[in-house]
Enzyme design. Structure first.
Site, PDB file in Angstrom:
ATOM      1  N   LYS A 126      28.183 -22.699   2.372  1.00 13.82           N
ATOM      2  CA  LYS A 126      26.725 -22.781   2.521  1.00 13.82           C
ATOM      3  C   LYS A 126      26.257 -23.830   1.529  1.00 13.82           C
ATOM      4  O   LYS A 126      26.352 -23.642   0.318  1.00 13.82           O
ATOM      5  CB  LYS A 126      26.064 -21.435   2.242  1.00 13.82           C
ATOM      6  CG  LYS A 126      24.572 -21.540   2.458  1.00 13.82           C
ATOM      7  CD  LYS A 126      23.857 -20.237   2.255  1.00 13.82           C
ATOM      8  CE  LYS A 126      22.358 -20.507   2.376  1.00 13.82           C
ATOM      9  NZ  LYS A 126      21.583 -19.747   1.426  1.00 13.82           N
ATOM     10  N   ALA A 159      15.893 -17.583   3.614  1.00 10.61           N
ATOM     11  CA  ALA A 159      14.985 -17.616   2.465  1.00 10.61           C
ATOM     12  C   ALA A 159      13.552 -17.226   2.811  1.00 10.61           C
ATOM     13  O   ALA A 159      12.978 -17.698   3.798  1.00 10.61           O
ATOM     14  CB  ALA A 159      14.960 -18.985   1.794  1.00 10.61           C
ATOM     15  N   GLY A 160      13.012 -16.376   1.980  1.00  6.94           N
ATOM     16  CA  GLY A 160      11.597 -16.024   2.070  1.00  6.94           C
ATOM     17  C   GLY A 160      11.282 -14.854   2.977  1.00  6.94           C
ATOM     18  O   GLY A 160      10.124 -14.450   3.085  1.00  6.94           O
ATOM     19  N   ASN A 169      18.359 -11.758   1.344  1.00  7.51           N
ATOM     20  CA  ASN A 169      18.931 -11.324   0.073  1.00  7.51           C
ATOM     21  C   ASN A 169      17.909 -10.557  -0.769  1.00  7.51           C
ATOM     22  O   ASN A 169      17.950  -9.344  -0.859  1.00  7.51           O
ATOM     23  CB  ASN A 169      19.492 -12.530  -0.688  1.00  7.51           C
ATOM     24  CG  ASN A 169      20.282 -12.122  -1.928  1.00  7.51           C
ATOM     25  OD1 ASN A 169      20.243 -10.986  -2.369  1.00  7.51           O
ATOM     26  ND2 ASN A 169      21.004 -13.037  -2.504  1.00  7.51           N
ATOM     27  N   THR A 170      16.939 -11.309  -1.357  1.00  6.14           N
ATOM     28  CA  THR A 170      16.025 -10.680  -2.320  1.00  6.14           C
ATOM     29  C   THR A 170      15.360  -9.415  -1.781  1.00  6.14           C
ATOM     30  O   THR A 170      15.305  -8.394  -2.477  1.00  6.14           O
ATOM     31  CB  THR A 170      14.930 -11.683  -2.742  1.00  6.14           C
ATOM     32  OG1 THR A 170      15.570 -12.849  -3.252  1.00  6.14           O
ATOM     33  CG2 THR A 170      14.032 -11.112  -3.819  1.00  6.14           C
TER      34      THR A 170
END
Lengths: 371, 258
Positions: free
Chosen positions: B99, B186-187, B208-209
């Site tokens: 990645k 992301a996001g 992820n987060t």
């Protein structure tokens, strides 16, 4: 057309912050705290005397933001003092040249023993520290140390005498990942009173050192003030302003801020301002909200109980089981210390404290092969 | 419903949820979430793991026969650093999926498109299966497709912000034009954001987060997994257009066919 920090920071600016801080109203604090993106005046409001009522709210916001940006993680690093030789006279520091005691500089094999001691405990992020004496500790000395530690470390930091651009380019080539340099205090008058001899006397020269680090392409810089040497609010404001300047000017460089408090020094020295525990909480959480991605570093100068609570509030990097004298881990535990450690717990205790609080201790956050 | 496998490189994937391993409180929390999510592709930061050490706290818990390990080049500031990190993964860990993240900008970790394209060209030539993390830039996505990337991974909003699909219109263009899988990365802060991306026709999402910092990461992983599946089924079912004007459910020209 590169500018330097001394072009944008001076005592007049600092005085204007002092006036602003005196006039902060409670509703200003509340407004600033409700914003998603804070400007510098918001930051000043958060560190003002006025902000007492909102400290809990500020702490909660700081914790949430830190979790979002850094997750449930805490980076661990270890300081490794290699020499207490110093040609400066700094009133608050035990290494000051007027302190007539035997000095110690690690040789290569002693250095190896200290590195092995730390890496056996798991540390891969090691910060080499020394007093400031370029005659006795030439750059070639540090180049040799960096080469020796390289195979064992993921991250190599340096906190030694300030260099010029050329010096930092040389250190980068030798594998340095990050450099720490504290201004100590951004109060020019107090700075001159406290630094009475040696190259460190030159306030503006030191102010621009992080610029040379940025220009050299080194990945990471650590800055800070020794809180208590002068008015802590103005010094914290200066550090935050400096960090903000650095992240804008050298946008590829990561900036970390340390928040050391000075409580006592060699005999005859007393700090000007007292920084209470609640002040430290206010400082750390305000820095986080103003600079969401900034590293915040906490050393073993602080007591156990406080450190354990600060883990949750915005700190991203901690040392553990540290010593502050050359050879302090194995080679020469009795050599002259720079300052007294307060949290003496061994690193395995810190690891279990972190884990109990739901934090993953991070030993490695870069790759030694990349340096 | 017939098999709906996603092909990335030469691998068929049943799950369209990729999971990132950062920010978890422990490897155990991460593994619990991973197993509950059904994800098959797991990303990890090369700078965090000791890729050549089987005892590494992260690598040792992920069974490589069950999961595809997708190391990322997080921390790379330019193409050269990203390429070097990828080669460390290949040499030490025998891993050739990468990645590609070139994120020199410290504050929002936004990807540098110029350097990403340079690194992608080189890594494809070096035999890697390359999954680049990019801004939602439709032209850059096509350029990366042309140089042989296996996917493109445009961001919904900056990493760690949980803001959802702030780049929605550009993502839609990327999805329309792309001939390689589009993985929205992301996001994505809520399962509904993931569902929205899948409904739009994204081939997969990476989260992820939102999972790692949830109070109950395992349950959040399940929620995301269901959202991805629901969004995918909705997309395949031919979702209706969103329109500002009312539309008759009996078409006006129906009489022509009577």
């Amino acid at each position: 057309m590169s500018s330097l920090f001394s072009d944008v920071f001076d005592s007049k600016l600092r005085d204007s912050w002092g006036r602003f801080l005196k006039n902060v109203r409670l509703e200003d604090v509340e407004k600033s705290l409700n914003k998603d993106v804070l400007d510098f005046e918001d930051f000043l409001s958060l560190i003002s005397v006025t902000n007492d009522a909102f400290l809990e709210k500020q702490a909660q916001k700081s914790r949430d933001l830190t979790l979002k940006r850094f997750g449930h993680t805490m980076q661990l690093y270890a300081p490794l003092y290699v020499s207490n030789e110093c040609y400066n006279a700094c009133e608050y520091c035990s290494f000051t040249k007027d302190n007539v005691i035997p000095r110690k500089t690690l040789n290569a094999s002693e250095f190896d023993r200290e590195v092995t001691f730390l890496t056996r405990q798991g540390f891969q992020n090691i910060l080499i520290l020394s007093g400031e004496d370029q005659r006795k500790l030439p750059l070639s000395y540090f180049e040799k140390l960096l080469e020796r530690m390289s195979p064992h470390c993921a991250y190599k930091g340096l906190e030694i005498y300030p260099l010029d651009l050329e010096g930092y380019i040389r250190m980068r080539a030798a594998g340095v990942d990050g450099v720490v340099v504290y201004q100590e205090t951004y109060d020019e008058k107090v700075y001159k009173e406290l630094h009475t001899a040696g190259p460190k006397r030159l306030f503006h020269k030191r102010l621009n050192v992080p610029d040379w680090i940025g220009q050299s392409g080194i990945r990471h810089v650590g800055i800070g003030a020794l809180l208590g040497l002068s008015d802590w609010r103005l010094d914290v404001a200066s550090v935050a302003y400096h960090a903000h300047y650095l992240t804008q000017t050298y946008w590829k460089m990561k900036v970390s801020i340390s928040v050391p408090r000075i409580k006592k020094g060699p005999e005859g020295f007393a700090p000007q301002d007292e920084v209470l525990d609640k002040d430290l909480v206010q400082i750390i959480t305000a820095l986080r909200l103003f600079l969401p991605d900034c590293g915040i570093v906490l050393s073993t100068r602080e007591p156990e109980n406080l450190r354990d609570h600060l883990i949750l509030l915005g700190v991203t990097q901690m040392s553990a089981g540290s010593t502050t004298n050359p050879g302090g881990y194995e080679v020469d535990p009795e050599s002259l210390k720079q300052f007294d450690i307060v949290d003496h717990r061994p690193v395995e205790n810190i690891v279990s404290v972190l884990q109990n609080k739901g934090y993953d201790p991070v030993w490695k956050d870069w790759d030694g092969e990349m340096s | 419903m017939k098999s709906d496998e996603l092909f990335v490189g030469n691998r068929g994937l049943k799950s369209r949820l990729f999971l990132g391993t950062g920010k978890f409180a422990s490897s155990k929390h991460m593994m619990d979430a991973l197993e509950a999510s059904g994800a098959e592709v797991v990303t990890m930061a090369l700078r965090r793991v000791n890729i050549d050490d089987p005892q590494d706290s992260l690598l040792s818990v992920i069974d490589p026969s069950r999961y595809i390990i997708l190391p990322n080049t997080a921390g790379a500031r330019d193409a050269d650093e990203a390429v070097r990190l990828a080669h460390i993964a290949k040499r030490s860990g025998g891993i050739d999926w990468i990645k590609l993240e070139v994120t020199p900008e410290i504050n929002h970790l936004l990807p540098d498109g110029v350097e990403t394209l340079k690194a992608a060209e080189k890594l494809v030539r070096d035999g890697f299966t390359v999954l680049p993390y990019i801004q939602a830039d439709p032209l850059l996505a096509k350029r990366l497709e042309e140089v042989g990337c296996a996917t493109v991974m445009p961001l919904g909003s900056p990493i760690g912000t949980n803001k959802g699909l702030k780049t929605r219109d550009m993502l839609a263009y990327i999805i329309q034009q792309s001939q390689i899988p589009v993985v929205v990365d992301a996001g994505l802060g809520l399962p509904s954001h993931a569902a929205e991306a899948m409904e739009m026709g994204a081939d997969a999402v990476l989260v992820n987060t939102a999972i790692s910092i949830a109070r109950y990461p395992k349950n959040m992983a399940i929620a995301f997994s269901k959202a991805v599946e629901a969004g995918r089924i909705a997309y395949l079912s031919g979702r209706g257009d969103v329109s500002d004007t009312a539309r008759a459910s009996s078409p006006l020209t129906g009489f022509l066919r009577k």
